[in-house]
Design a protein around this motif. Structure first.
Motif, PDB file in Angstrom:
ATOM      1  N   HIS A 136       0.939  -1.148  -0.184  1.00  4.79           N
ATOM      2  CA  HIS A 136       0.085  -0.066   0.151  1.00  4.79           C
ATOM      3  C   HIS A 136       0.982   1.388   0.042  1.00  4.79           C
ATOM      4  CE1 HIS A 136      -4.048   1.648   1.618  1.00  4.79           C
ATOM      5  NE2 HIS A 136      -3.222   2.774   0.993  1.00  4.79           N
ATOM      6  N   MET A 138       0.818   5.361   0.371  1.00  6.04           N
ATOM      7  CA  MET A 138       0.161   6.458   0.743  1.00  6.04           C
ATOM      8  C   MET A 138       0.810   7.602   0.322  1.00  6.04           C
ATOM      9  SD  MET A 138      -1.686   5.388   4.412  1.00  6.04           S
ATOM     10  CE  MET A 138      -2.125   3.594   4.633  1.00  6.04           C
ATOM     11  N   SER A 181      -3.152   5.136  -2.275  1.00  8.18           N
ATOM     12  CA  SER A 181      -4.006   6.058  -1.691  1.00  8.18           C
ATOM     13  C   SER A 181      -3.504   7.675  -1.818  1.00  8.18           C
ATOM     14  CB  SER A 181      -4.323   5.908  -0.121  1.00  8.18           C
ATOM     15  OG  SER A 181      -5.037   4.683  -0.090  1.00  8.18           O
ATOM     16  N   PHE A 183      -3.613  11.283  -0.173  1.00  8.24           N
ATOM     17  CA  PHE A 183      -4.300  11.979   0.798  1.00  8.24           C
ATOM     18  C   PHE A 183      -4.325  13.503   0.734  1.00  8.24           C
ATOM     19  CE2 PHE A 183      -4.954   9.454   4.631  1.00  8.24           C
ATOM     20  CZ  PHE A 183      -4.568   8.029   4.235  1.00  8.24           C
ATOM     21  N   ALA A 218      -6.229   8.788  10.076  1.00  8.50           N
ATOM     22  CA  ALA A 218      -6.685   8.249   8.958  1.00  8.50           C
ATOM     23  C   ALA A 218      -6.104   7.556   8.318  1.00  8.50           C
ATOM     24  CB  ALA A 218      -6.995   9.809   8.171  1.00  8.50           C
ATOM     25  N   ASN A 221      -6.398   3.897   9.481  1.00  6.98           N
ATOM     26  CA  ASN A 221      -7.747   3.393   8.923  1.00  6.98           C
ATOM     27  C   ASN A 221      -7.640   3.226   7.592  1.00  6.98           C
ATOM     28  OD1 ASN A 221      -9.206   3.710  11.285  1.00  6.98           O
ATOM     29  ND2 ASN A 221      -9.835   5.851  10.844  1.00  6.98           N
ATOM     30  N   CYS A 222      -6.767   3.885   6.796  1.00  5.57           N
ATOM     31  CA  CYS A 222      -6.803   3.584   5.196  1.00  5.57           C
ATOM     32  C   CYS A 222      -5.953   2.282   5.187  1.00  5.57           C
ATOM     33  CB  CYS A 222      -6.037   5.078   4.846  1.00  5.57           C
ATOM     34  SG  CYS A 222      -6.098   4.642   3.059  1.00  5.57           S
ATOM     35  N   ARG A 225      -8.794  -0.418   5.599  1.00  5.55           N
ATOM     36  CA  ARG A 225      -9.596  -0.366   4.537  1.00  5.55           C
ATOM     37  C   ARG A 225      -9.136   0.601   3.461  1.00  5.55           C
ATOM     38  NH1 ARG A 225     -14.871   1.548   5.376  1.00  5.55           N
ATOM     39  NH2 ARG A 225     -14.102   2.653   7.053  1.00  5.55           N
ATOM     40  N   PRO A 226      -8.280   0.147   2.429  1.00  3.40           N
ATOM     41  CA  PRO A 226      -7.641   1.189   1.670  1.00  3.40           C
ATOM     42  C   PRO A 226      -8.963   1.730   0.842  1.00  3.40           C
ATOM     43  CG  PRO A 226      -6.859  -1.102   1.502  1.00  3.40           C
ATOM     44  CD  PRO A 226      -7.969  -1.234   2.213  1.00  3.40           C
ATOM     45  N   ARG A 227      -8.318   3.239   0.628  1.00  4.73           N
ATOM     46  CA  ARG A 227      -9.320   4.068  -0.252  1.00  4.73           C
ATOM     47  C   ARG A 227      -8.290   4.849  -1.293  1.00  4.73           C
ATOM     48  NH1 ARG A 227     -11.978   7.639   4.233  1.00  4.73           N
ATOM     49  NH2 ARG A 227     -12.611   8.740   2.628  1.00  4.73           N
ATOM     50  N   VAL A 230      -8.369  10.378   0.083  1.00  2.86           N
ATOM     51  CA  VAL A 230      -8.762  10.647   1.431  1.00  2.86           C
ATOM     52  C   VAL A 230      -8.665  12.264   1.706  1.00  2.86           C
ATOM     53  CG1 VAL A 230      -8.321  10.140   3.923  1.00  2.86           C
ATOM     54  CG2 VAL A 230      -7.798   8.260   1.953  1.00  2.86           C
TER      55      VAL A 230
END
Ligand SMILES: NC(=O)c1ccc[n+]([C@@H]2O[C@H](COP(=O)([O-])OP(=O)(O)OC[C@H]3O[C@@H](n4cnc5c(N)ncnc54)[C@H](OP(=O)(O)O)[C@@H]3O)[C@@H](O)[C@H]2O)c1
Length: 259
Positions: A136, A138, A181, A183, A218, A221-222, A225-227, A230
């Motif tokens: 992942h 970010m 993700s 941000f 956040a 949390n990401c 549960r990957p988003r 954000v």
């Protein structure tokens, strides 16, 4: 199962530091990269003193503008923890002032940290994540990625670059089970405002700043549960919605903040 491992650039202060603490509390091993060794050493002490269970912290003094430093950090993460699951490309600097009145040195520093630094982190981390079976990324961008700001033109353009990058590489990396993700962070209470290059601090807004711990929470949390994107605050969501309909007005208003 062995603990997951997160590498954070710019871990010595602000959002990166808060993220290092939040991930350690959430039982991840954390690798923190920054130039200020003494700040990383303080953070290491603070993490070691957390109530069990918590992840370990590996401080690595390095400059994200140097690809070698980031590659070394990834290699040390693998040597110490045997895997790499998450990279948070967070290190960044601000810049305020008219484009033509800004020194080339300041512009170059900004581009090297905010763009090269993010590219180096991603390029070094992806092969290690592939070996760990996925991962992942970010990317710490800004609401100014979507709202180009006069008097902070290079900063907002640098964030637009990395947000664009996030969208493209999300598709490239999906077959490798690596999520990306983006941000879009709004004003946060850190050293960032005081350390801004060029004309330095910008004027205060009437909307309260976020705390770095909110951004860090956040991120945790990401990780669970990957988003894709954000945006933390209702105010920033409102700005982005208004920007969709009235882009020139939002750029004008952003310019008033940075002038
Ligand atoms: N604060 C805000 O209002 C805000 C809003 C939107 C987006 N952001 C973004 O959030 C990210 C983090 O900023 P922050 O607010 O937490 O600011 P900060 O407290 O100033 O932290 C910046 C971090 O980046 C590191 N860094 C800077 N240049 C580096 C380099 N060449 N090599 C390695 N590390 C370097 C600094 O560590 P060393 O100096 O020890 O190297 C520090 O740990 C940035 O990308 C910023 O653009 C912040």
């Amino acid at each position: 199962m062995s603990r997951k491992v997160v590498l954070i650039t710019g871990a010595s202060s602000g959002i990166g530091r808060a993220a290092a603490l939040a991930f350690a509390v959430a039982d991840y091993h954390v690798v923190g990269v920054a130039r200020r060794q003494e700040r990383l050493a303080e953070l290491a002490e603070q993490i070691a003193a957390l109530p069990a269970p918590h992840g370990d912290f590996l401080p690595i003094t390095g400059n994200v503008t140097q690809a070698n430093d980031v590659e070394t950090a990834v290699a040390q993460a693998l040597e110490r923890f045997g895997r790499l699951d998450i990279v948070i490309a967070n290190a960044g600097v601000g810049l305020r002032g008219e484009l033509v009145a800004t020194s080339w040195q300041d512009i170059e520093t900004l581009l090297h940290v905010n763009i090269d630094g993010v590219l180096h982190a991603i390029r070094a981390a992806v092969p290690a994540m592939q070996r760990s079976g996925g991962g992942h990324i970010m990317i710490v961008s800004s609401v100014l990625a979507a709202i180009p700001s006069p008097y902070s033109a290079c900063y907002s353009a640098s964030k637009a670059f990395i947000s664009s990058l996030a969208r493209s590489i999300r598709v490239e990396l999906a077959p490798h089970s690596i999520h990306v993700s983006d941000f879009l962070v709004g004003r946060t209470e850190t050293e960032f405002n005081q350390k801004r290059l060029g004309k330095g601090e910008r004027k205060d807004s009437r909307i309260p700043n976020m705390q770095p711990e909110q951004v860090a929470a956040a991120m945790v949390n990401c990780a669970r549960r990957p988003r894709n994107t954000v945006v933390l605050r209702w105010f920033d969501r409102l700005l982005l919605l208004a920007n969709h309909f009235f882009p020139n007005l939002l750029t004008y208003l952003a310019g008033r903040q940075y002038r």
